[in-house]
Enzyme design. Structure first.
Site, PDB file in Angstrom:
ATOM      1  N   GLU A 138       2.484  -5.470  13.678  1.00 35.53           N
ATOM      2  CA  GLU A 138       1.483  -4.562  13.091  1.00 35.53           C
ATOM      3  C   GLU A 138       0.127  -4.834  13.715  1.00 35.53           C
ATOM      4  OE1 GLU A 138       0.940  -4.126   8.860  1.00 35.53           O
ATOM      5  OE2 GLU A 138       3.107  -4.176   8.484  1.00 35.53           O
ATOM      6  N   ASP A 157       0.785  -1.239   0.000  1.00 32.99           N
ATOM      7  CA  ASP A 157       0.000   0.000   0.000  1.00 32.99           C
ATOM      8  C   ASP A 157       0.815   1.287   0.000  1.00 32.99           C
ATOM      9  OD1 ASP A 157       0.755   0.147   2.696  1.00 32.99           O
ATOM     10  OD2 ASP A 157      -1.226   0.760   3.397  1.00 32.99           O
ATOM     11  N   TYR A 189      -5.021  -7.685  12.335  1.00 29.35           N
ATOM     12  CA  TYR A 189      -5.927  -6.535  12.232  1.00 29.35           C
ATOM     13  C   TYR A 189      -7.375  -6.792  12.643  1.00 29.35           C
ATOM     14  CZ  TYR A 189      -2.269  -3.698  10.227  1.00 29.35           C
ATOM     15  OH  TYR A 189      -1.111  -2.980  10.057  1.00 29.35           O
TER      16      TYR A 189
HETATM   17  N1  CKX Z   1       0.167  -4.560   6.439  1.00 32.53           N
HETATM   18  C1  CKX Z   1      -3.856  -6.562   6.135  1.00 32.53           C
HETATM   19  C2  CKX Z   1       1.256  -4.076   5.586  1.00 32.53           C
HETATM   20  C3  CKX Z   1       1.353  -2.587   5.687  1.00 32.53           C
HETATM   21  C4  CKX Z   1      -0.015  -1.933   5.445  1.00 32.53           C
HETATM   22  C5  CKX Z   1      -1.003  -2.466   6.436  1.00 32.53           C
HETATM   23  C6  CKX Z   1      -2.334  -1.695   6.330  1.00 32.53           C
HETATM   24  C7  CKX Z   1      -1.105  -3.953   6.082  1.00 32.53           C
HETATM   25  C8  CKX Z   1      -2.285  -4.689   6.587  1.00 32.53           C
HETATM   26  C9  CKX Z   1      -2.486  -6.035   5.980  1.00 32.53           C
HETATM   27  O1  CKX Z   1       2.299  -2.139   4.764  1.00 32.53           O
HETATM   28  O2  CKX Z   1       0.106  -0.550   5.484  1.00 32.53           O
HETATM   29  O3  CKX Z   1      -3.098  -1.950   5.433  1.00 32.53           O
HETATM   30  O4  CKX Z   1      -2.566  -0.814   7.139  1.00 32.53           O
END
Ligand code: CKX
Length: 603
Positions: A510, A167, A472
Site C-alpha cells: 500500500e 475505513d 504513506y
Molecule cells: N491502509 C494509514 C488500510 C486501507 C486504507 C488505507 C487508507 C490505510 C492507510 C493506513 O484499508 O484504505 O487510509 O487509504
C-alpha cells in the site's frame, strides 16, 4: 456436508441451482423476529431485496443505509422430487457478518464470517415437489472479538451504528450468490493437489476425501486439448505428467482434474475442476514461481461498486481484470478479505498471482483513534482469546476453499495489526504455526505492516516468509511540499532492512494519494492528478534503489466507499481508476512504467 466447500457444479450426479434474484427482506431493530415466528411464517410486510447485493446503497434514507443490527431474508424454494435420495444443501457465498439459517421453520445452522461461503444440510427438513421456506437472520454488528474488528455504538436516539476500526464501508447483506445443491450420498467431499517439478516432468500429489469409505476413487488429469495425461487410483497418489505445460505468471495453462467414485464398478459421483501445475518458493529475497524470480506489479483492491456495494458482480470483475491487464499488472491482494470464488478462477485463467487475505483488519487501536478511538495495544485486550478462535476459523476456511488455485501465491493473515507491543508476539507465533499446518502447498505466510510498525518498532518481524509494507509518506505524513522529507524517511527505514540480517523479499502492498479526478494544478497540490503521479514517482524511485523490494501494489485499483469522515470526500480516492472504473492520469503514468518492467525485473 457443513464442512464441504467445493465449488458447486452440475453434472450427471450433482445439481446446482442458483437462488439469486429477489428475496423478501426486513430490518429487525427490536430483534423480535424469532419471537414473532418469522422463521416459521416468513417475513411480515417484507420489502424486496436483490441477491447478491449489499442492502445499503439502495435506500434513500440514511437510517436504512446505515442500519446496524439484525435483518432478515426469506425465499420460497421449490425442490423437485428428482433430487430425492441425495443430500440437499443450501450454499451461501457470503453473509455479512453472522447468519442463522432456518428451513421450514427449523433452525439448521449458524455461521460467523461475512466473506467466506458456508453450506447448510437441509436434507432432514426438505419437502420434495413443494415450496420450502428458507429464512435467514443476519447480523452486521462489529465487535472487537470478531473479524473485521470494530465496535457497535448506540446513538442517543437508540439507533445502533457501526464503528469500524478500518475505513471500508460496512456493506452488509447476502453479498454473494446463494445456491441450492443436491449431491450424492456417496461423494467427493474435498481434494487437494500440490506439484513438484523435475527437469522433464511434473508430479502432482493428490489427496481426495469422500463422504463414505467404501467407494473406489479414480483420478485423471487432462490437458487443454482434452487428452488424458495421467491416471491415479485411490484416495492418495501421484500423477506424473511428462513435458508438462506449466502454469506461469501471465501465461497460464490449466489441466482438468476429474475425480470419479465407483461402488461395485458403478459410477456414483464425479467432480471436475481446473488446476495449474506450478511451484512457489521464497528463496532469500526472491519470490520464485517454477524456480524463476517474479516481481509483483499489481494492486490492493476492494469488492466495491455503485448500487450493490460489496456484492460480487461478474461484470465489475471482468472490467477490473481488463483494467489490470491493460496496466500490465501480474498480481493483486484481496484486501481485506477473501473475494468471491469467481475471482480466483479468473486469476487462474489469466495467470495473475493473488495474495489472499483473511478479514483480520482493524486489529489496531490507532485505526480506532483515526475515527475518535482508544489508546491501548490491541493484543492486550481481553477479547483476543475469542478473536483468535474466529481468526483461525476463517483462515482455515480460506485455505480450505482456495488451496487448489494456482493463482494463490501467499496467505496474508492480518492487515496492519498492532505489532509494536510485545503482547502481539504469542498471538502471531501461534497464528503463523497453525496456518502452516493447514496448507498442503505450504505457501508463504505474511501480513501487512503499517506505518507504526517499522523495522525498529515491530516485534513480529520474525514471522512472515516475506514482508508486505503499507507506507504513506507524502500522504498521511510528510505531505505536499514536505514529500522530499517523506522520501528521506522511507529510505532511512529501508536502509535498516537492507543492513540487517534479514534476507527476505519486501513487497510494497500500500502507498498512494487521494486524488480527485479532474482536479489539475500546476505546480501540484495534494488531491490533484499531478500530485498522485508525483507521489507514485517518488515511491518508484525508492523501489528501484533496493534489490530486496520485489513488488509494488499501489493502493488502490479503484476508488471505493468508506465510512464518512473529515478525511474522506465520499470515499477513499486513492484509486488509479475512479469508482466507475475510468482512468485517472496516474494510470497512464504507471502503465508506462510497468510496460518497462518484466515479470522477472531485478534479475
Ligand atoms: N491502509 C494509514 C488500510 C486501507 C486504507 C488505507 C487508507 C490505510 C492507510 C493506513 O484499508 O484504505 O487510509 O487509504
Amino acid at each position: 456436508m457443513e464442512k464441504e466447500l467445493l465449488y458447486p457444479v452440475t453434472n450427471q450426479y450433482r445439481f446446482d441451482q442458483s437462488l439469486d434474484g429477489l428475496w423478501d427482506f426486513k430490518f429487525d431493530e427490536a430483534a423480535e423476529g424469532q419471537q414473532q415466528g418469522w422463521p416459521q411464517k416468513g417475513l411480515p410486510a417484507a420489502i424486496q431485496m436483490p441477491v447478491p447485493a449489499s442492502f445499503n446503497d439502495f435506500f434513500t434514507d440514511k437510517a436504512a443505509r446505515e442500519y446496524t443490527g439484525d435483518f432478515w431474508y426469506a425465499k420460497r424454494v421449490f425442490v423437485p422430487r428428482a433430487f430425492q435420495g441425495r443430500v440437499i444443501g443450501l450454499r451461501f457465498g457470503a453473509a455479512t457478518h453472522r447468519a442463522t439459517v432456518y428451513v421450514n421453520g427449523q433452525e439448521i445452522r449458524q455461521h460467523e464470517g461475512g466473506f467466506l461461503p458456508f453450506t447448510a444440510d437441509i436434507s432432514s427438513v426438505v419437502k420434495f415437489d413443494q415450496e420450502n421456506l428458507v429464512v435467514l437472520k443476519l447480523n452486521n454488528e462489529l465487535h472487537r472479538d470478531a473479524l473485521p474488528a470494530g465496535d457497535t455504538g448506540v446513538l442517543k436516539n437508540g439507533k445502533k451504528m457501526a464503528k469500524p476500526f478500518f475505513d471500508f464501508y460496512n456493506y452488509s447483506g447476502l453479498n454473494r450468490s446463494v445456491q441450492l445443491m443436491a449431491v450424492p450420498q456417496d461423494r467427493v467431499t474435498d481434494y487437494s493437489v500440490t506439484t513438484t517439478l523435475t527437469a522433464t516432468t511434473a508430479e502432482v500429489h493428490y489427496t481426495v476425501t469422500t463422504s463414505q469409505a467404501t467407494a473406489k476413487v479414480t483420478v485423471t488429469l487432462q490437458d487443454e486439448q482434452g487428452t488424458v495425461v495421467a491416471t491415479g487410483h485411490g484416495r492418495q497418489g501421484t500423477l506424473i505428467v511428462d513435458q508438462p505445460q506449466l502454469w506461469n505468471v501471465r501465461d497460464a495453462h490449466l489441466y482438468t482434474i476429474a475425480i470419479q467414485l465407483t461402488v461395485n464398478d458403478d459410477p456414483v459421483d464425479e467432480y471436475r475442476d481446473q488446476i495449474g501445475l506450478r511451484t512457489i518458493e521464497i528463496v532469500g529475497h526472491q519470490i520464485l514461481v517454477n524456480g524463476e524470480p517474479v516481481y509483483l506489479k499489481g494492486f490492493g483492491r476492494h469488492e466495491d461498486s455503485i448500487y450493490a456495494g460489496r456484492a460480487f458482480d461478474l461484470n465489475v470483475e471482468k472490467r477490473d481484470f481488463e483494467l489490470m491487464k491493460w496496466m500490465g499488472a501480474n498480481s493483486f491482494r484481496t484486501s481485506h478479505y477473501p473475494y468471491d470464488e469467481a475471482v480466483y478462477r479468473f486469476a487462474d485463467r489469466e495467470g495473475f498471482l493473488i495474495i489472499d487475505e483473511v478479514p483480520a483488519v482493524g486489529f489496531k487501536m490507532a485505526a480506532a483513534s483515526f475515527l475518535g478511538g482508544l489508546d491501548q495495544s490491541f493484543f492486550d485486550g481481553e477479547w483476543t482469546t475469542e478473536l483468535y478462535k474466529k481468526h483461525l476459523d476463517q483462515i482455515t476456511d480460506m485455505v480450505h476453499r482456495d488451496k487448489n488455485h494456482p493463482s494463490v501465491l501467499a496467505w496474508s493473515l492480518l492487515n496492519e495489526p498492532d505489532t509494536s507491543s510485545k503482547s502481539a508476539v504469542p498471538y502471531f507465533e501461534k497464528l503463523f504455526a497453525d496456518t502452516q499446518a493447514l496448507d498442503p502447498d505450504q505457501r508463504p505466510r505474511t501480513f501487512t505492516l503499517n506505518e507504526d510498525d517499522t523495522f525498529d518498532t515491530s516485534y513480529c518481524k520474525q514471522f512472515p516468509d516475506f514482508y508486505l509494507l503499507n507506507r504513506y509518506p507524502g500522504w498521511y505524513h510528510k505531505w505536499g511540499y514536505e514529500i522530499s522529507d517523506g522520501e528521506a524517511g522511507l529510505r532511512a527505514e529501508l536502509d535498516k532492512w537492507q543492513a540487517s540480517e534479514i534476507d527476505k523479499p519486501v513487497v510494497f502492498s500500500e502507498y498512494g494519494a487521494d486524488t480527485q479526478p479532474g482536479l489539475h494544478k500546476l505546480p501540484s497540490v495534494m488531491w490533484s492528478e499531478e500530485y498522485q503521479i508525483e507521489l507514485l514517482q517518488m515511491f518508484n524511485r525508492v523501489f528501484d534503489s533496493y534489490d530486496f523490494i520485489r513488488g509494488e501494489q499501489p493502493w488502490n485499483l479503484a476508488d471505493f466507499q468508506t465510512v464518512e469522515g473529515n478525511m474522506r470526500v465520499n470515499g477513499n480516492k486513492k484509486g488509479l481508476f475512479t469508482r466507475d472504473r475510468q482512468p485517472k492520469e496516474a494510470a497512464f503514468y504507471l502503465r508506462k512504467r510497468w510496460a518497462g518492467i518484466d515479470n522477472n525485473f531485478k534479475n
